[in-house]
Design a protein around this motif. Structure first.
Motif, mmCIF file in Angstrom:
data_model
loop_
_atom_site.group_PDB
_atom_site.id
_atom_site.type_symbol
_atom_site.label_atom_id
_atom_site.label_comp_id
_atom_site.label_asym_id
_atom_site.label_seq_id
_atom_site.Cartn_x
_atom_site.Cartn_y
_atom_site.Cartn_z
ATOM 1 N N VAL A 1 -51.855 6.560 -40.614
ATOM 2 C CA VAL A 1 -53.472 6.197 -40.827
ATOM 3 C C VAL A 1 -53.419 6.485 -42.611
ATOM 4 O O VAL A 1 -53.977 5.477 -43.205
ATOM 5 N N GLU A 2 -53.145 7.658 -42.844
ATOM 6 C CA GLU A 2 -53.385 8.069 -44.670
ATOM 7 C C GLU A 2 -52.312 7.316 -45.292
ATOM 8 O O GLU A 2 -52.670 7.178 -46.311
ATOM 9 N N GLU A 3 -51.106 6.814 -44.785
ATOM 10 C CA GLU A 3 -50.245 5.921 -45.462
ATOM 11 C C GLU A 3 -50.611 4.527 -45.167
ATOM 12 O O GLU A 3 -49.871 3.652 -45.673
ATOM 13 N N ALA A 4 -52.021 4.022 -44.747
ATOM 14 C CA ALA A 4 -52.372 2.393 -44.651
ATOM 15 C C ALA A 4 -51.413 1.696 -43.695
ATOM 16 O O ALA A 4 -51.190 0.661 -43.892
ATOM 17 N N GLN A 5 -50.875 2.520 -42.724
ATOM 18 C CA GLN A 5 -50.124 1.606 -41.697
ATOM 19 C C GLN A 5 -50.653 1.324 -40.235
ATOM 20 O O GLN A 5 -51.742 2.391 -40.290
ATOM 21 N N ASN A 6 -50.161 0.544 -39.681
ATOM 22 C CA ASN A 6 -50.898 0.273 -38.315
ATOM 23 C C ASN A 6 -51.025 1.223 -37.394
ATOM 24 O O ASN A 6 -49.823 2.145 -37.059
ATOM 25 N N VAL A 7 -51.850 1.517 -36.564
ATOM 26 C CA VAL A 7 -51.924 2.388 -35.414
ATOM 27 C C VAL A 7 -52.623 1.809 -34.407
ATOM 28 O O VAL A 7 -53.469 0.959 -34.632
ATOM 29 N N GLN A 8 -52.581 2.393 -33.150
ATOM 30 C CA GLN A 8 -53.282 1.968 -32.026
ATOM 31 C C GLN A 8 -54.648 2.294 -32.216
ATOM 32 O O GLN A 8 -55.279 3.306 -32.781
#
Length: 150
Positions: free
Chosen positions: A47-54
């Motif tokens: 999340v803090e690396e601006a990647q997708n999460v569920q």
């Protein structure tokens, strides 16, 4: 099509920045934030690396960090701020600079010295040091400053 993808990436980065800002304002490490949310450190870091999460992981992060339900999704849709559960909000572009405890302790000591000299000119150096120690002890007891050696 590239413009839509670009907006999505910008919104994802904005959310990452705001989540990071919120965590920092709570004084939490990434590990603590992940633990409080009940998710893995790896997922939290995404999340803090601006990647997708569920979506479910984002809901858990919102709850743990005191973010209003659905506020993360709203940022992903283009909102410029992150609404907090207490009614406040974090604005895009604002920054939190963490205060280093050792710096804060030194500043408190200087402030106590200046205040004592300005209001009690007859105070001895020894009395001023006693006052400094008492103020630092009180701030530690209240959790404003960490205990010595932390």
């Amino acid at each position: 099509m590239a413009a839509a993808g670009n907006h999505a990436a910008q919104n994802m980065q904005r959310l990452a920045d705001l989540i990071t800002q919120r965590r920092a304002s709570l004084g939490w490490s990434k590990e603590k934030a992940a633990d409080e949310a009940g998710i893995s450190y790896t997922t939290y870091t995404r999340v803090e690396e601006a990647q997708n999460v569920q979506a479910q992981s984002l809901v858990k992060i919102e709850s743990a960090l005191g973010i209003a339900p659905g506020a993360g999704r709203a940022v992903l849709r283009g909102d410029m701020s992150l609404k907090l559960a207490d009614g406040g909000e974090l604005l895009d572009g604002s920054k939190i600079t963490p205060i280093q405890p050792e710096w804060l302790e030194e500043e408190v000591q200087r402030a106590v010295t200046d205040a004592a000299i300005g209001t009690i000119p007859e105070a001895t150096g020894e009395k001023i040091q006693e006052l400094q120690a008492k103020v630092i002890e009180t701030l530690r007891r209240r959790g404003v400053l960490p205990e010595s050696g932390e």
